[in-house]
Design a protein around this motif. Structure first.
Motif, PDB file in Angstrom:
ATOM      1  N   THR A 188      76.210  19.879  46.984  1.00  0.00           N
ATOM      2  CA  THR A 188      76.563  21.228  46.543  1.00  0.00           C
ATOM      3  C   THR A 188      75.995  21.542  45.163  1.00  0.00           C
ATOM      4  O   THR A 188      75.543  22.662  44.933  1.00  0.00           O
ATOM      5  CB  THR A 188      78.086  21.476  46.549  1.00  0.00           C
ATOM      6  N   SER A 189      76.002  20.580  44.251  1.00  0.00           N
ATOM      7  CA  SER A 189      75.456  20.846  42.910  1.00  0.00           C
ATOM      8  C   SER A 189      73.957  21.115  42.986  1.00  0.00           C
ATOM      9  O   SER A 189      73.442  22.026  42.323  1.00  0.00           O
ATOM     10  CB  SER A 189      75.730  19.683  41.963  1.00  0.00           C
ATOM     11  N   LYS A 190      73.265  20.344  43.778  1.00  0.00           N
ATOM     12  CA  LYS A 190      71.819  20.538  43.932  1.00  0.00           C
ATOM     13  C   LYS A 190      71.530  21.901  44.569  1.00  0.00           C
ATOM     14  O   LYS A 190      70.639  22.633  44.129  1.00  0.00           O
ATOM     15  CB  LYS A 190      71.228  19.417  44.785  1.00  0.00           C
ATOM     16  N   ILE A 191      72.289  22.259  45.598  1.00  0.00           N
ATOM     17  CA  ILE A 191      72.112  23.560  46.253  1.00  0.00           C
ATOM     18  C   ILE A 191      72.455  24.680  45.275  1.00  0.00           C
ATOM     19  O   ILE A 191      71.782  25.724  45.259  1.00  0.00           O
ATOM     20  CB  ILE A 191      72.973  23.652  47.529  1.00  0.00           C
ATOM     21  N   ALA A 192      73.474  24.471  44.439  1.00  0.00           N
ATOM     22  CA  ALA A 192      73.864  25.484  43.457  1.00  0.00           C
ATOM     23  C   ALA A 192      72.725  25.754  42.481  1.00  0.00           C
ATOM     24  O   ALA A 192      72.409  26.909  42.182  1.00  0.00           O
ATOM     25  CB  ALA A 192      75.127  25.047  42.714  1.00  0.00           C
ATOM     26  N   VAL A 193      72.082  24.703  41.988  1.00  0.00           N
ATOM     27  CA  VAL A 193      70.961  24.873  41.057  1.00  0.00           C
ATOM     28  C   VAL A 193      69.810  25.594  41.756  1.00  0.00           C
ATOM     29  O   VAL A 193      69.205  26.520  41.198  1.00  0.00           O
ATOM     30  CB  VAL A 193      70.515  23.517  40.467  1.00  0.00           C
ATOM     31  N   VAL A 238      68.083  29.227  40.706  1.00  0.00           N
ATOM     32  CA  VAL A 238      66.644  29.403  40.505  1.00  0.00           C
ATOM     33  C   VAL A 238      66.130  30.513  41.424  1.00  0.00           C
ATOM     34  O   VAL A 238      65.422  31.431  40.990  1.00  0.00           O
ATOM     35  CB  VAL A 238      65.877  28.082  40.749  1.00  0.00           C
ATOM     36  N   ALA A 239      66.497  30.430  42.704  1.00  0.00           N
ATOM     37  CA  ALA A 239      66.034  31.417  43.680  1.00  0.00           C
ATOM     38  C   ALA A 239      66.535  32.817  43.340  1.00  0.00           C
ATOM     39  O   ALA A 239      65.853  33.811  43.610  1.00  0.00           O
ATOM     40  CB  ALA A 239      66.485  31.024  45.083  1.00  0.00           C
ATOM     41  N   GLY A 240      67.708  32.885  42.735  1.00  0.00           N
ATOM     42  CA  GLY A 240      68.280  34.173  42.362  1.00  0.00           C
ATOM     43  C   GLY A 240      67.739  34.724  41.055  1.00  0.00           C
ATOM     44  O   GLY A 240      68.137  35.805  40.625  1.00  0.00           O
ATOM     45  N   GLY A 241      66.849  33.981  40.411  1.00  0.00           N
ATOM     46  CA  GLY A 241      66.242  34.457  39.180  1.00  0.00           C
ATOM     47  C   GLY A 241      67.080  34.264  37.931  1.00  0.00           C
ATOM     48  O   GLY A 241      66.816  34.884  36.903  1.00  0.00           O
ATOM     49  N   MET A 242      68.078  33.398  37.987  1.00  0.00           N
ATOM     50  CA  MET A 242      68.901  33.149  36.809  1.00  0.00           C
ATOM     51  C   MET A 242      68.054  32.475  35.729  1.00  0.00           C
ATOM     52  O   MET A 242      67.284  31.565  36.013  1.00  0.00           O
ATOM     53  CB  MET A 242      70.103  32.270  37.174  1.00  0.00           C
ATOM     54  N   LYS A 243      68.211  32.932  34.513  1.00  0.00           N
ATOM     55  CA  LYS A 243      67.457  32.373  33.400  1.00  0.00           C
ATOM     56  C   LYS A 243      67.826  30.913  33.183  1.00  0.00           C
ATOM     57  O   LYS A 243      68.954  30.499  33.433  1.00  0.00           O
ATOM     58  CB  LYS A 243      67.735  33.169  32.122  1.00  0.00           C
ATOM     59  N   ILE A 271      79.389  27.996  41.357  1.00  0.00           N
ATOM     60  CA  ILE A 271      78.546  28.202  42.539  1.00  0.00           C
ATOM     61  C   ILE A 271      78.764  27.083  43.550  1.00  0.00           C
ATOM     62  O   ILE A 271      78.773  27.321  44.759  1.00  0.00           O
ATOM     63  CB  ILE A 271      77.071  28.368  42.140  1.00  0.00           C
ATOM     64  N   SER A 272      78.999  25.864  43.067  1.00  0.00           N
ATOM     65  CA  SER A 272      79.317  24.760  43.980  1.00  0.00           C
ATOM     66  C   SER A 272      80.607  25.056  44.743  1.00  0.00           C
ATOM     67  O   SER A 272      80.703  24.780  45.946  1.00  0.00           O
ATOM     68  CB  SER A 272      79.452  23.447  43.214  1.00  0.00           C
ATOM     69  N   ALA A 273      81.587  25.630  44.064  1.00  0.00           N
ATOM     70  CA  ALA A 273      82.844  25.997  44.734  1.00  0.00           C
ATOM     71  C   ALA A 273      82.589  27.056  45.804  1.00  0.00           C
ATOM     72  O   ALA A 273      83.192  27.025  46.885  1.00  0.00           O
ATOM     73  CB  ALA A 273      83.877  26.487  43.706  1.00  0.00           C
ATOM     74  N   VAL A 274      81.696  28.004  45.516  1.00  0.00           N
ATOM     75  CA  VAL A 274      81.347  29.021  46.509  1.00  0.00           C
ATOM     76  C   VAL A 274      80.722  28.355  47.737  1.00  0.00           C
ATOM     77  O   VAL A 274      81.065  28.688  48.884  1.00  0.00           O
ATOM     78  CB  VAL A 274      80.379  30.080  45.914  1.00  0.00           C
ATOM     79  N   ILE A 275      79.826  27.395  47.511  1.00  0.00           N
ATOM     80  CA  ILE A 275      79.167  26.698  48.620  1.00  0.00           C
ATOM     81  C   ILE A 275      80.195  25.919  49.448  1.00  0.00           C
ATOM     82  O   ILE A 275      80.135  25.899  50.675  1.00  0.00           O
ATOM     83  CB  ILE A 275      78.043  25.793  48.082  1.00  0.00           C
TER      84      ILE A 275
END
Length: 135
Positions: free
Chosen positions: A96-101, A105-110, A123-127
């Motif tokens: 989940t942490s890897k998917i969150a990162v 990135v894919a969402g364009g977060m700085k 985001i991990s909790a969302v996943i």
């Protein structure tokens, strides 16, 4: 209508996510210091009806316990003691942490925002919640 609340528990920080009342969408809620989690949940459940908790269970690839598994097991005991009427479900939190990162990135977060570990926890909790809800 009650919501489902997901918990990505860590030794220092805990990411939280919550479903909408119709249980269609999972949204990031908050990142809280782990030592204040129970107090936060007590306050939250006073204002919002929670149908169930979904807790991310850390496991190694082979299914064995990780260093974080014992922390989560203690949390499970606390949840059952403080919230006896709210069911607790476990959800595999591998990757989940890897998917969150990757999601950030894919969402364009700085990069600066991606380095805020609390964002990864939320985001991990969302996943975790999306996996439980099957979305």
């Amino acid at each position: 209508m009650p919501r489902i609340l997901a918990i990505d528990y860590g030794a220092k920080r805990t990411g939280l996510a919550v479903s909408d009342p119709l249980k269609i969408i999972a949204s990031a809620l908050e990142t809280v210091p782990s030592e204040t989690l129970i107090a936060y949940l007590k306050k939250y459940t006073q204002s919002e009806e929670v149908e169930a908790f979904v807790v991310g269970m850390p496991k190694n690839l082979d299914g064995s316990d990780t260093h974080g598994t014992s922390y989560v097991n203690r949390l499970l005991e606390e949840l059952k003691a403080h919230f006896p009427n709210i069911p607790v479900h476990l959800q595999d939190e591998r990757f989940t942490s890897k998917i969150a990162v990757q999601t950030m990135v894919a969402g364009g977060m700085k990069k600066k925002d991606r380095q805020v570990k609390g964002n990864v926890d939320k985001i991990s909790a969302v996943i975790i919640l999306q996996g439980f809800m099957g979305i």
